[in-house]
Design a protein around this motif. Structure first.
Motif, PDB file in Angstrom:
ATOM      1  N   VAL A   1       0.862  -1.180   0.000  1.00  0.00           N
ATOM      2  CA  VAL A   1       0.000   0.000   0.000  1.00  0.00           C
ATOM      3  C   VAL A   1       0.899   1.229   0.000  1.00  0.00           C
ATOM      4  CG1 VAL A   1      -1.776   1.311   1.212  1.00  0.00           C
ATOM      5  CG2 VAL A   1      -1.828  -1.185   1.274  1.00  0.00           C
ATOM      6  N   GLY A   2       0.596   2.179  -0.863  1.00  0.00           N
ATOM      7  CA  GLY A   2       1.398   3.402  -0.888  1.00  0.00           C
ATOM      8  C   GLY A   2       0.933   4.337  -1.973  1.00  0.00           C
ATOM      9  N   THR A   3       1.627   5.448  -2.106  1.00  0.00           N
ATOM     10  CA  THR A   3       1.333   6.387  -3.185  1.00  0.00           C
ATOM     11  C   THR A   3       1.757   5.755  -4.513  1.00  0.00           C
ATOM     12  OG1 THR A   3       3.506   7.434  -3.103  1.00  0.00           O
ATOM     13  CG2 THR A   3       1.799   8.319  -1.632  1.00  0.00           C
ATOM     14  N   PRO A   4       1.264   6.287  -5.639  1.00  0.00           N
ATOM     15  CA  PRO A   4       1.738   5.776  -6.926  1.00  0.00           C
ATOM     16  C   PRO A   4       3.256   5.803  -7.048  1.00  0.00           C
ATOM     17  CG  PRO A   4      -0.204   7.133  -7.260  1.00  0.00           C
ATOM     18  CD  PRO A   4       0.159   7.262  -5.811  1.00  0.00           C
ATOM     19  N   ARG A   5       3.891   6.858  -6.559  1.00  0.00           N
ATOM     20  CA  ARG A   5       5.352   6.946  -6.618  1.00  0.00           C
ATOM     21  C   ARG A   5       6.012   5.862  -5.763  1.00  0.00           C
ATOM     22  NH1 ARG A   5       8.808  10.838  -8.406  1.00  0.00           N
ATOM     23  NH2 ARG A   5       7.058  12.249  -8.797  1.00  0.00           N
ATOM     24  N   ASP A   6       5.424   5.582  -4.588  1.00  0.00           N
ATOM     25  CA  ASP A   6       5.964   4.525  -3.729  1.00  0.00           C
ATOM     26  C   ASP A   6       6.004   3.189  -4.472  1.00  0.00           C
ATOM     27  OD1 ASP A   6       6.295   6.193  -1.540  1.00  0.00           O
ATOM     28  OD2 ASP A   6       4.329   5.706  -0.690  1.00  0.00           O
ATOM     29  N   LEU A   7       4.873   2.828  -5.077  1.00  0.00           N
ATOM     30  CA  LEU A   7       4.794   1.518  -5.716  1.00  0.00           C
ATOM     31  C   LEU A   7       5.696   1.424  -6.929  1.00  0.00           C
ATOM     32  CD1 LEU A   7       2.288   1.304  -3.831  1.00  0.00           C
ATOM     33  CD2 LEU A   7       1.199  -0.032  -5.642  1.00  0.00           C
ATOM     34  N   TYR A   8       5.853   2.518  -7.656  1.00  0.00           N
ATOM     35  CA  TYR A   8       6.679   2.471  -8.861  1.00  0.00           C
ATOM     36  C   TYR A   8       8.165   2.555  -8.530  1.00  0.00           C
ATOM     37  CZ  TYR A   8       8.232   3.222 -13.636  1.00  0.00           C
ATOM     38  OH  TYR A   8       8.870   3.086 -14.847  1.00  0.00           O
ATOM     39  N   GLU A   9       8.524   3.466  -7.659  1.00  0.00           N
ATOM     40  CA  GLU A   9       9.945   3.702  -7.401  1.00  0.00           C
ATOM     41  C   GLU A   9      10.494   2.880  -6.245  1.00  0.00           C
ATOM     42  OE1 GLU A   9      10.766   7.839  -7.042  1.00  0.00           O
ATOM     43  OE2 GLU A   9      10.004   8.326  -9.054  1.00  0.00           O
ATOM     44  N   ARG A  10       9.621   2.430  -5.348  1.00  0.00           N
ATOM     45  CA  ARG A  10      10.068   1.632  -4.206  1.00  0.00           C
ATOM     46  C   ARG A  10       9.184   0.397  -4.036  1.00  0.00           C
ATOM     47  NH1 ARG A  10      13.889   4.146  -1.323  1.00  0.00           N
ATOM     48  NH2 ARG A  10      14.207   6.385  -1.696  1.00  0.00           N
ATOM     49  N   PRO A  11       9.135  -0.472  -5.045  1.00  0.00           N
ATOM     50  CA  PRO A  11       8.302  -1.683  -4.921  1.00  0.00           C
ATOM     51  C   PRO A  11       8.797  -2.556  -3.770  1.00  0.00           C
ATOM     52  CG  PRO A  11       9.802  -1.867  -6.785  1.00  0.00           C
ATOM     53  CD  PRO A  11       9.909  -0.448  -6.295  1.00  0.00           C
ATOM     54  N   ALA A  12       7.841  -3.147  -3.048  1.00  0.00           N
ATOM     55  CA  ALA A  12       8.197  -3.956  -1.890  1.00  0.00           C
ATOM     56  C   ALA A  12       8.566  -5.388  -2.266  1.00  0.00           C
ATOM     57  CB  ALA A  12       7.032  -3.971  -0.893  1.00  0.00           C
ATOM     58  N   SER A  13       8.236  -5.805  -3.468  1.00  0.00           N
ATOM     59  CA  SER A  13       8.478  -7.192  -3.864  1.00  0.00           C
ATOM     60  C   SER A  13       8.542  -7.292  -5.380  1.00  0.00           C
ATOM     61  CB  SER A  13       7.350  -8.096  -3.345  1.00  0.00           C
ATOM     62  OG  SER A  13       6.119  -7.761  -3.972  1.00  0.00           O
ATOM     63  N   ARG A  14       8.956  -8.459  -5.855  1.00  0.00           N
ATOM     64  CA  ARG A  14       8.986  -8.707  -7.291  1.00  0.00           C
ATOM     65  C   ARG A  14       7.585  -8.608  -7.887  1.00  0.00           C
ATOM     66  NH1 ARG A  14      12.539 -12.400 -10.742  1.00  0.00           N
ATOM     67  NH2 ARG A  14      11.313 -12.639 -12.665  1.00  0.00           N
ATOM     68  N   ALA A  15       6.581  -9.103  -7.162  1.00  0.00           N
ATOM     69  CA  ALA A  15       5.209  -9.061  -7.672  1.00  0.00           C
ATOM     70  C   ALA A  15       4.766  -7.626  -7.945  1.00  0.00           C
ATOM     71  CB  ALA A  15       4.254  -9.731  -6.685  1.00  0.00           C
ATOM     72  N   VAL A  16       5.128  -6.702  -7.058  1.00  0.00           N
ATOM     73  CA  VAL A  16       4.765  -5.296  -7.246  1.00  0.00           C
ATOM     74  C   VAL A  16       5.539  -4.703  -8.424  1.00  0.00           C
ATOM     75  CG1 VAL A  16       4.721  -3.009  -6.190  1.00  0.00           C
ATOM     76  CG2 VAL A  16       4.214  -5.031  -4.800  1.00  0.00           C
ATOM     77  N   ALA A  17       6.840  -4.978  -8.479  1.00  0.00           N
ATOM     78  CA  ALA A  17       7.671  -4.432  -9.558  1.00  0.00           C
ATOM     79  C   ALA A  17       7.195  -4.910 -10.923  1.00  0.00           C
ATOM     80  CB  ALA A  17       9.126  -4.837  -9.339  1.00  0.00           C
ATOM     81  N   GLU A  18       6.773  -6.167 -11.009  1.00  0.00           N
ATOM     82  CA  GLU A  18       6.311  -6.722 -12.283  1.00  0.00           C
ATOM     83  C   GLU A  18       4.991  -6.121 -12.712  1.00  0.00           C
ATOM     84  OE1 GLU A  18       7.764 -11.182 -13.131  1.00  0.00           O
ATOM     85  OE2 GLU A  18       6.569 -10.986 -11.314  1.00  0.00           O
ATOM     86  N   PHE A  19       4.085  -5.875 -11.755  1.00  0.00           N
ATOM     87  CA  PHE A  19       2.743  -5.444 -12.128  1.00  0.00           C
ATOM     88  C   PHE A  19       2.668  -3.949 -12.387  1.00  0.00           C
ATOM     89  CE2 PHE A  19      -1.728  -4.457 -11.814  1.00  0.00           C
ATOM     90  CZ  PHE A  19      -2.305  -5.519 -12.490  1.00  0.00           C
TER      91      PHE A  19
END
Length: 353
Positions: free
Chosen positions: A216-234
């Protein structure tokens, strides 16, 4: 305008396989909060639980200080915009929009005023007497939005509201939905599988993966600081490279040693990790000058997109691995052309695997 709290919610259907497992979310009052994920991740089930169309097997849902876990949908003070709009074609625009007020037995003089206000808010003034069949897809979407907000709900729920529109209209309408929600002071929960829609419109995003909350985070959080491979891939495009941690500042990858300023504390030296490098963070370099994290390769294929270009680059040292590179103001490049790339240590994201 109410905050929404989802606490440890679990939901399974008849086969017993959980669709959602121990999901906890906090949505701020007046926030545009997106539930993002692939088909089958549980995002629509979560929306239906918040709406009151389903009841969780465990956990609770609150609107402000009020526990609504077992309340029916009609008492939750919500507005809903469905994927297919659910408009009645035999009624006029005004008759569609006023429906919620008819159910609530609002006085006729107030109904006329509020219909006009709702249509003005979605930029359809004077459309009350039009037939639904006379409207474009974007206009029908606005009518569905007006019908949801006319009852002045505390919470607005949107289930893939733009999926039936063409790509250009989706871009326009997502900003319009955000404008209307903010102007109305609504707490909005919005389901989509479209990452661009979420990144451009949300205040915050919950990415669901196999029924759990991946981040859970801001759009910038998820894009620039993904917490896992699943987040980075999606979320966005990503080059994902197997590697192992050398020390607190570098990793050993198939492309050689890469300096990184983004190694998590939980990844000690020797641990197996995945390196994430976004395609647009790779820079084309020329000459033989030494550059941090330099990677040499050759173009396999590419796409010219006008203001940008995308290239697949084969790297001999990578043992068959290829990199995707995005380049603004692209040069004329062809398959087989040599290409040298560099990426700053701040853009070498290390993910625990």
């Amino acid at each position: 305008m109410l905050p929404i709290a989802v606490h440890s919610v679990t939901k399974a259907y008849r086969d017993g396989e959980p669709v959602l497992s121990d999901v906890t979310l906090d949505v701020g009052a007046g926030e545009m909060f997106f539930l993002l994920g692939a088909s089958g991740c549980g995002k629509t089930t979560m929306l239906r639980l918040i709406a009151g169309f389903l009841t969780p097997d465990a956990g609770s849902i609150s609107f402000g200080d009020r526990d609504v876990t077992h309340e029916p949908a009609e008492t939750r003070d919500i507005g809903m915009v469905f994927q297919n709009y659910a408009l009645w074609p035999h009624l006029t625009v005004g008759e569609n929009v006023v429906f919620g007020l008819d159910v609530r037995k609002v006085a006729s003089v107030d109904k006329r005023r509020r219909v006009e206000e709702a249509l003005a808010l979605v930029e359809l003034p004077g459309y009350g007497n039009r037939r639904i069949s006379e409207l474009s897809g974007g206009q029908q979407q606005r009518v569905a939005l007006a019908r949801a907000i006319i009852v002045r709900p505390q919470v607005l729920l949107l289930d893939e509201p733009l999926s039936n529109l063409d790509a250009r209209l989706r871009v326009t309408m997502r900003s319009e939905i955000r404008r209307v929600c903010k102007a109305s002071g609504l707490t909005a929960v919005y389901v989509t599988h479209d990452q661009s829609e979420a990144l451009s419109t949300a205040d915050r995003i919950a990415l669901l993966h196999h029924g759990t909350v991946a981040q859970v985070g801001t759009p910038r959080d998820l894009y620039e600081r993904p917490a896992s491979r699943a987040v980075a891939e999606f979320v966005g495009e990503a080059n994902l490279i197997p590697a192992s941690v050398v020390d607190r500042t570098s990793v050993n990858s198939a492309f050689g040693t890469l300096a990184s300023a983004r190694i998590p504390e939980r990844c000690p030296p020797g641990s197996t990790v995945t390196v994430c490098i976004r395609p647009e963070r790779l820079r084309v370099v020329t000459g033989s000058n030494a550059s941090a994290n330099r990677i040499d390769g050759a173009i396999v294929s590419g796409s010219y997109l006008g203001g940008s270009g995308q290239w697949r680059v084969s790297v001999p040292a990578g043992k068959g691995l290829e990199l995707m590179v995005s380049e603004t103001c692209p040069q004329s490049r062809n398959p087989g052309d040599a290409l040298s790339l560099a990426v700053p240590p701040d853009d070498v994201i290390v993910l625990a695997t």
